[in-house]
Design a protein around this motif. Structure first.
Motif, PDB file in Angstrom:
ATOM      1  N   GLN A  57      -2.995   1.361   9.951  1.00  0.00           N
ATOM      2  CA  GLN A  57      -3.735   1.343  11.209  1.00  0.00           C
ATOM      3  C   GLN A  57      -4.155  -0.079  11.571  1.00  0.00           C
ATOM      4  O   GLN A  57      -4.089  -0.479  12.741  1.00  0.00           O
ATOM      5  CB  GLN A  57      -4.963   2.257  11.112  1.00  0.00           C
ATOM      6  CG  GLN A  57      -5.705   2.432  12.426  1.00  0.00           C
ATOM      7  CD  GLN A  57      -4.817   3.013  13.511  1.00  0.00           C
ATOM      8  OE1 GLN A  57      -4.273   4.098  13.341  1.00  0.00           O
ATOM      9  NE2 GLN A  57      -4.667   2.305  14.634  1.00  0.00           N
ATOM     10  N   ARG A  58      -4.582  -0.854  10.564  1.00  0.00           N
ATOM     11  CA  ARG A  58      -4.950  -2.251  10.837  1.00  0.00           C
ATOM     12  C   ARG A  58      -3.733  -3.039  11.336  1.00  0.00           C
ATOM     13  O   ARG A  58      -3.842  -3.854  12.263  1.00  0.00           O
ATOM     14  CB  ARG A  58      -5.535  -2.901   9.585  1.00  0.00           C
ATOM     15  CG  ARG A  58      -6.944  -2.421   9.238  1.00  0.00           C
ATOM     16  CD  ARG A  58      -7.590  -3.305   8.195  1.00  0.00           C
ATOM     17  NE  ARG A  58      -6.939  -3.176   6.898  1.00  0.00           N
ATOM     18  CZ  ARG A  58      -7.293  -2.289   5.954  1.00  0.00           C
ATOM     19  NH1 ARG A  58      -8.297  -1.440   6.183  1.00  0.00           N
ATOM     20  NH2 ARG A  58      -6.653  -2.246   4.805  1.00  0.00           N
ATOM     21  N   ALA A  89       0.489   5.979  10.425  1.00  0.00           N
ATOM     22  CA  ALA A  89      -0.893   6.022   9.923  1.00  0.00           C
ATOM     23  C   ALA A  89      -1.548   7.353  10.257  1.00  0.00           C
ATOM     24  O   ALA A  89      -2.214   7.975   9.397  1.00  0.00           O
ATOM     25  CB  ALA A  89      -1.690   4.871  10.524  1.00  0.00           C
ATOM     26  N   ARG A  90      -1.361   7.809  11.485  1.00  0.00           N
ATOM     27  CA  ARG A  90      -1.944   9.081  11.898  1.00  0.00           C
ATOM     28  C   ARG A  90      -1.328  10.247  11.111  1.00  0.00           C
ATOM     29  O   ARG A  90      -2.034  11.170  10.692  1.00  0.00           O
ATOM     30  CB  ARG A  90      -1.724   9.267  13.399  1.00  0.00           C
ATOM     31  CG  ARG A  90      -2.360  10.527  13.976  1.00  0.00           C
ATOM     32  CD  ARG A  90      -2.349  10.508  15.489  1.00  0.00           C
ATOM     33  NE  ARG A  90      -1.015  10.275  16.015  1.00  0.00           N
ATOM     34  CZ  ARG A  90      -0.632   9.146  16.626  1.00  0.00           C
ATOM     35  NH1 ARG A  90      -1.487   8.148  16.774  1.00  0.00           N
ATOM     36  NH2 ARG A  90       0.596   9.010  17.086  1.00  0.00           N
ATOM     37  N   LEU A 119      -4.833   7.701   1.858  1.00  0.00           N
ATOM     38  CA  LEU A 119      -5.749   7.279   2.922  1.00  0.00           C
ATOM     39  C   LEU A 119      -5.860   5.759   2.981  1.00  0.00           C
ATOM     40  O   LEU A 119      -5.997   5.186   4.075  1.00  0.00           O
ATOM     41  CB  LEU A 119      -7.111   7.920   2.719  1.00  0.00           C
ATOM     42  CG  LEU A 119      -7.139   9.443   2.885  1.00  0.00           C
ATOM     43  CD1 LEU A 119      -8.541   9.998   2.656  1.00  0.00           C
ATOM     44  CD2 LEU A 119      -6.629   9.843   4.274  1.00  0.00           C
ATOM     45  N   ALA A 120      -5.787   5.098   1.811  1.00  0.00           N
ATOM     46  CA  ALA A 120      -5.801   3.626   1.814  1.00  0.00           C
ATOM     47  C   ALA A 120      -4.554   3.092   2.511  1.00  0.00           C
ATOM     48  O   ALA A 120      -4.629   2.114   3.275  1.00  0.00           O
ATOM     49  CB  ALA A 120      -5.879   3.103   0.386  1.00  0.00           C
ATOM     50  N   ARG A 129       0.835  -1.208   0.000  1.00  0.00           N
ATOM     51  CA  ARG A 129       0.000   0.000   0.000  1.00  0.00           C
ATOM     52  C   ARG A 129       0.870   1.258   0.000  1.00  0.00           C
ATOM     53  O   ARG A 129       0.560   2.248  -0.661  1.00  0.00           O
ATOM     54  CB  ARG A 129      -0.916   0.001   1.220  1.00  0.00           C
ATOM     55  CG  ARG A 129      -2.009  -1.038   1.189  1.00  0.00           C
ATOM     56  CD  ARG A 129      -3.096  -0.690   0.197  1.00  0.00           C
ATOM     57  NE  ARG A 129      -4.253  -1.544   0.340  1.00  0.00           N
ATOM     58  CZ  ARG A 129      -5.286  -1.535  -0.490  1.00  0.00           C
ATOM     59  NH1 ARG A 129      -5.263  -0.715  -1.532  1.00  0.00           N
ATOM     60  NH2 ARG A 129      -6.311  -2.345  -0.308  1.00  0.00           N
ATOM     61  N   GLU A 139       1.470   3.032  14.088  1.00  0.00           N
ATOM     62  CA  GLU A 139       0.278   3.859  14.320  1.00  0.00           C
ATOM     63  C   GLU A 139       0.582   5.338  14.091  1.00  0.00           C
ATOM     64  O   GLU A 139      -0.242   6.074  13.532  1.00  0.00           O
ATOM     65  CB  GLU A 139      -0.244   3.644  15.739  1.00  0.00           C
ATOM     66  CG  GLU A 139      -1.532   4.411  16.023  1.00  0.00           C
ATOM     67  CD  GLU A 139      -2.051   4.187  17.424  1.00  0.00           C
ATOM     68  OE1 GLU A 139      -3.219   4.520  17.690  1.00  0.00           O
ATOM     69  OE2 GLU A 139      -1.284   3.663  18.251  1.00  0.00           O
ATOM     70  N   SER A 141      -2.827  10.389   7.608  1.00  0.00           N
ATOM     71  CA  SER A 141      -4.215  10.866   7.643  1.00  0.00           C
ATOM     72  C   SER A 141      -4.286  12.370   7.843  1.00  0.00           C
ATOM     73  O   SER A 141      -5.096  13.062   7.200  1.00  0.00           O
ATOM     74  CB  SER A 141      -4.984  10.152   8.758  1.00  0.00           C
ATOM     75  OG  SER A 141      -5.038   8.760   8.526  1.00  0.00           O
ATOM     76  N   ARG A 151      -5.069   3.491   6.267  1.00  0.00           N
ATOM     77  CA  ARG A 151      -5.965   2.469   6.838  1.00  0.00           C
ATOM     78  C   ARG A 151      -5.240   1.134   6.996  1.00  0.00           C
ATOM     79  O   ARG A 151      -5.398   0.438   7.998  1.00  0.00           O
ATOM     80  CB  ARG A 151      -7.204   2.315   5.967  1.00  0.00           C
ATOM     81  CG  ARG A 151      -8.166   3.499   6.053  1.00  0.00           C
ATOM     82  CD  ARG A 151      -9.496   3.166   5.409  1.00  0.00           C
ATOM     83  NE  ARG A 151      -9.356   2.974   3.962  1.00  0.00           N
ATOM     84  CZ  ARG A 151      -9.490   3.944   3.056  1.00  0.00           C
ATOM     85  NH1 ARG A 151      -9.755   5.192   3.456  1.00  0.00           N
ATOM     86  NH2 ARG A 151      -9.369   3.685   1.768  1.00  0.00           N
ATOM     87  N   SER A 152      -4.431   0.812   5.996  1.00  0.00           N
ATOM     88  CA  SER A 152      -3.686  -0.448   6.077  1.00  0.00           C
ATOM     89  C   SER A 152      -2.691  -0.424   7.228  1.00  0.00           C
ATOM     90  O   SER A 152      -2.539  -1.421   7.956  1.00  0.00           O
ATOM     91  CB  SER A 152      -2.961  -0.699   4.748  1.00  0.00           C
ATOM     92  OG  SER A 152      -2.286  -1.930   4.759  1.00  0.00           O
TER      93      SER A 152
END
Length: 642
Positions: free
Chosen positions: A607-608, A628-629, A600-601, A591, A625, A632, A604-605
């Motif tokens: 974050q998971r 990811a933040r 954004l994709a 990703r 994390e 975003s 999300r990946s």
């Protein structure tokens, strides 16, 4: 009491130090003109042009620019002579070869930094000076022209260097080191505040401010490095220290779960005070070592160790045995490969177009058009927005053309000896000094002198007709207009595009790291280069009216993603990790390879993946994390146009 002359000049808007520098340079150029004429050189005006080219108000820049002016002239002249010998009367071969040579020199000049870049650019148009002007004289004169070019330039370099060294004060190197010292102190105080429980919002504001300060200092390095090997080593050590400062600023922005530690905060504050008081180097190092000894966890220790090592190396270069000091912290600089490629293609394409028109039409002044355009498209290719200054240059060159024609056809016919030609030309050179020193009209004013001297050949007999003089003047003045079209319309170059290319390189490197299993091995190189690119981006935005916050936030977010990628590659390479976790990590890396297209994709990946790592209490969970933040919150920065 009578008001001092300098005060009256300042009240009228003149830059008094620049006025003195301009007057000194104008007189030195007249001296070089006389000297070259006394030496019997065919084009003494080239010596006067060289004085203007090498003169600098800073001693180190003066010495180094003189060196690269000489080296660039030698390389360019040799290429020009060799090209004439090979091409002979084959004009298409000469045009194509010169266009490719200029393109190569422009590309190299845009990749390099400092005055070595100037030397590369000069190598380009020095070749055009020899090869194109050779087409305007009888055959078989190329060696005489090449030798004349070398000797006139060397005479100008010597005069400019000697006069400059006499009147130019020594560089104040300590001022730059002082700026770096103060920023290091501010960083240590911000770190101390983090251990005193200051909020993340306060630390974020401090990080943005610190990055702006660091970037403002870093942009001075190229000019202050010039002049000596010691200066270069000192600036290299400061660059390493600045990169450590960026890493510390990132820590200030992202450090989490820090315990309140008043003792460590006091030690960091003491180290900051030592720097502010300009204490002896050993005291500063002992304070940093004491702080490092009390560090509660690895990330803080890594930041402080880098600051300590960089500070130690900087102090070593400033000591008595600075020549023996080694710089262990690797310094990696940004290279503008995209801008260099565009500049090279722009210069080559413009000169090929002009050359094609010259070949097809048999244009009598085609050589002068190509010469003028080559200088403009070369020298100003490294400017952030080169088209902006082309209008000023065109106006000043048009004034120079009128001045040259007036001198040649109104005054020179009255002369009966060559020394009188030089004496009559000198006032036209001196006339630029007040304009050169007034901010409202200074932009492009030096090109008045360059164009005036290029169009003036103080040698008897005066052979040109008035029509030829006008045609040649018009051809030279067309140079900035053609360059303007190239910079603005044909292949645009401006600050916004340069920033877009720079951001694109940062994001492309992130994507390449995500797809490269060996990324952890090169992590330190990547971080050092990204630090420099981030500072360059901040510098560019600072010169505009745009807000710095999106750039600093985006740059820090890229650092966060890079750290997460390093952790993720180590996860995929660890055979002891569960296969499902490794597969999820591999998917997140894929990703990230498409980060620019779908930020954004990717967030999300990540974050998971972070959620899964938190379930396993894995130490990499927070880094993933945080990345990811960061994506975003800075989606617009990451969703960068191609």
């Amino acid at each position: 009491m009578t008001e001092p002359v300098t005060s009256r000049l300042a009240r009228l808007g003149f830059d008094v130090p620049r006025l003195g520098f301009g007057l000194r340079t104008a007189l030195a150029s007249c001296l070089a003109l006389v000297l070259a004429w006394l030496m019997g050189l065919e084009h003494p005006q080239w010596s006067a042009m060289t004085v203007w080219a090498v003169s600098q108000p800073v001693r180190g820049m003066l010495v180094e620019k003189s060196l690269f002016r000489a080296l660039g002239t030698v390389v360019g002249t040799l290429f020009g002579v060799l090209l004439v010998l090979i091409a002979g009367n084959n004009l298409p071969l000469m045009v194509v070869s010169l266009a490719l040579w200029i393109g190569l020199c422009v590309g190299i000049g845009n990749l390099l930094s400092g005055l070595i870049s100037y030397g590369a650019l000069l190598s380009g148009y020095s070749a055009t000076m020899v090869a194109l002007l050779n087409t305007q004289q009888p055959a078989g004169q190329i060696f005489a022209l090449g030798g004349d070019r070398l000797l006139t330039v060397m005479a100008g370099v010597v005069v400019g260097l000697v006069v400059g060294l006499i009147f130019t004060p020594r560089d104040a190197e300590d001022q730059l080191a002082g700026r770096v010292r103060r920023t290091t102190s501010d960083i240590l105080r911000a770190m101390a505040a983090a251990f005193a429980g200051h909020s993340s919002e306060t630390r974020t504001e401090a990080a943005h401010r610190l990055l702006a300060d660091i970037a403002g200092t870093e942009q001075l390095f190229d000019t202050r490095a010039a002049g000596s090997l010691r200066s270069h080593r000192s600036i290299r050590a400061l660059r390493a220290l600045v990169q450590a400062q960026v890493a510390a600023t990132y820590w200030i922005r992202t450090a989490h779960n820090l315990p309140e530690d008043r003792a460590l905060g006091d030690v960091l504050t003491m180290a900051a005070a030592r720097l502010e008081e300009n204490a002896p180097g050993e005291q500063v190092l002992r304070s940093l070592e004491a702080a490092l000894a009390q560090c509660p966890e690895q990330s803080t220790a890594t930041v402080l160790r880098q600051l300590l090592d960089s500070q130690r190396e900087h102090l070593a270069t400033e000591g008595e045995h600075s020549g023996l000091a080694s710089i262990r912290n690797r310094v990696v600089l940004h290279r503008d490969w995209v801008g260099a490629r565009h500049a090279s293609l722009r210069a080559t394409g413009l000169l090929l177009l002009i050359g094609a028109v010259w070949i097809v039409t048999g244009w009598s002044v085609g050589a002068y058009v190509m010469l003028g355009a080559s200088v403009m498209i070369t020298l100003f290719s490294t400017f952030e927005t080169p088209s902006r200054i082309m209008g000023h240059i065109f106006i000043w060159q048009a004034i120079a053309a009128v001045a040259a024609l007036s001198c040649h056809w109104l005054l020179w016919p009255l002369a009966t000896a060559e020394w009188q030609l030089i004496a009559l030309l000198s006032p036209f050179i001196l006339a630029i000094v007040p304009f050169f020193a007034h901010p409202r009209v200074a932009s492009g004013s030096m090109d008045y002198v360059m164009a005036l001297l290029l169009l003036s050949h103080p040698v008897l007999p005066l052979e040109r007709s008035f029509a030829d003089s006008v045609a040649i003047a018009a051809a030279v003045v067309s140079g900035p207009l053609l360059a303007y079209l190239a910079f603005r319309l044909i292949w645009p170059a401006d600050a916004r595009r340069r920033r877009r290319h720079l951001t694109g390189m940062m994001l492309n490197e992130i994507s390449e790291m995500a797809g490269n299993p060996l990324a952890p091995v090169r992590h330190q190189i990547w971080r050092a280069r990204l630090h420099h690119r981030l500072l360059k981006l901040i510098q560019s935005v600072s010169r505009s009216a745009e807000s710095l916050q999106p750039v600093t936030s985006g740059g820090l977010a890229v650092l966060a993603v890079g750290d997460a990628i390093q952790q993720m590659h180590m996860l995929t390479q660890n055979q002891h990790q569960p296969p499902r976790l490794r597969r999820r990590t591999t998917l997140a890396l894929k990703r990230l390879q498409q980060l620019r297209h779908a930020p954004l994709a990717a967030a999300r990946s990540l974050q998971r993946l972070a959620d899964r790592l938190q379930q396993d209490h894995h130490p990499a969970a927070w880094d993933v994390e945080n990345a990811a933040r960061a994506i975003s919150l800075n989606a617009e920065f990451f969703k960068h146009p191609e």
